[in-house]
Each structure stands twice: as C-alpha cells, then as structure tokens.
Scaffold this motif. Structure first.
Motif, mmCIF file in Angstrom:
data_model
loop_
_atom_site.group_PDB
_atom_site.id
_atom_site.type_symbol
_atom_site.label_atom_id
_atom_site.label_comp_id
_atom_site.label_asym_id
_atom_site.label_seq_id
_atom_site.Cartn_x
_atom_site.Cartn_y
_atom_site.Cartn_z
ATOM 1 N N UNK A 98 7.527 -11.229 1.025
ATOM 2 C CA UNK A 98 7.236 -10.356 -0.116
ATOM 3 C C UNK A 98 7.061 -8.909 0.326
ATOM 4 N N UNK A 99 6.410 -8.726 1.452
ATOM 5 C CA UNK A 99 6.163 -7.382 1.963
ATOM 6 C C UNK A 99 7.468 -6.678 2.317
ATOM 7 N N UNK A 100 8.360 -7.360 3.000
ATOM 8 C CA UNK A 100 9.633 -6.720 3.363
ATOM 9 C C UNK A 100 10.467 -6.445 2.115
ATOM 10 N N UNK A 101 10.524 -7.396 1.190
ATOM 11 C CA UNK A 101 11.317 -7.197 -0.032
ATOM 12 C C UNK A 101 10.815 -6.000 -0.844
ATOM 13 N N UNK A 102 9.518 -5.855 -0.933
ATOM 14 C CA UNK A 102 8.958 -4.765 -1.743
ATOM 15 C C UNK A 102 9.100 -3.401 -1.074
ATOM 16 N N UNK A 103 9.503 -3.376 0.182
ATOM 17 C CA UNK A 103 9.643 -2.114 0.898
ATOM 18 C C UNK A 103 11.090 -1.723 1.196
#
Length: 137
Positions: A98-103
C-alpha cells in the motif's frame, strides 16, 4: 545501484521491468534515466520496512547495509508506471505494498493476478496476458 545505471547506459532500454527485489533496482534506474515505461512485479517500499515487520525484535536499521528504499526512488520516476501484484502476497506485507502504491506519482495501472503468490506469479497464465497488455499500450 550504480551498476544498474552502467547497464542502462550500455543498452539504453525504453522499458524497464523489475521483479521483487529487482523492482528497487528498476525504480532506481528509472529515477535516473528517461524511459518509456516502468513495470514493477511484486514491489515493496523498502527492505528495511519488510525486515522490521518480520523481525520486530531485531535492530534491522543497524544490521542492513543496503536498505533498498524503493519508496524514495519511485517518487522521482517521471514515466508511466505499471504494477503487477500477486493476490496471495506471502512475502511483502500489505502495508509495504500500500505504501509503495500510494507513492507512485505516475501510476498508470495496477493488476492483481488471482490465485498467485509472490513465488509463483510468473507461472500464472494471466501474468503473460497482463504483461502483453501493458507492453502494447
């Protein structure tokens, strides 16, 4: 990571594809060079964060020499980014995904391969179809 740039400069690819740990290398190269597309298969935000989630009792921050902070590099990628994820992710924690996708500033699309795990995603029959679809756009 400097070797990824040396290889890039030698071959000058227009599309970079990275899988698992290779997504960090691909993101790094794409953050330093202009390309047409970046395709990430089972990416993560950083090895440090994965290690912290799996081994919360260890001082991983001080143990790891290379933290592979993909999250820092992906923010600098100027091209379209495509992500392919496994439905049953058993290596990369959901928080990291989720962190990589949102960034990803230029996330064009992401796909989830049904009935696949981190280890067998490439063998799934839907993987080739999705990869072909991405490459045609």
């Amino acid at each position: 990571m400097k070797y990824s740039i040396e290889i890039f400069d030698k071959y000058k690819p227009q599309i970079i594809i990275g899988r698992s740990l290779g997504t960090a290398v691909a993101s790094y190269a794409a953050s330093k060079r202009d390309i047409e597309k970046l395709i990430l298969i089972t990416p993560f935000d950083s090895i440090e964060n994965i290690a912290k989630s799996k081994y919360p009792f260890l001082p991983v921050k001080y143990i790891l020499k290379h933290k592979f902070k993909e999250i820092d590099w992906i923010k600098k990628v100027k091209t379209h980014v495509y992500v392919i994820l496994s439905e049953i992710e058993n290596i990369v924690p959901k928080k990291s995904v989720k962190n990589i996708l949102s960034n990803i500033p230029n996330l064009k699309n992401f796909y989830i391969i049904k009935n696949s795990t981190h280890g067998n995603i490439l063998q799934n029959e839907d993987f080739v179809n999705i990869l072909e679809k991405i490459l045609k756009h």
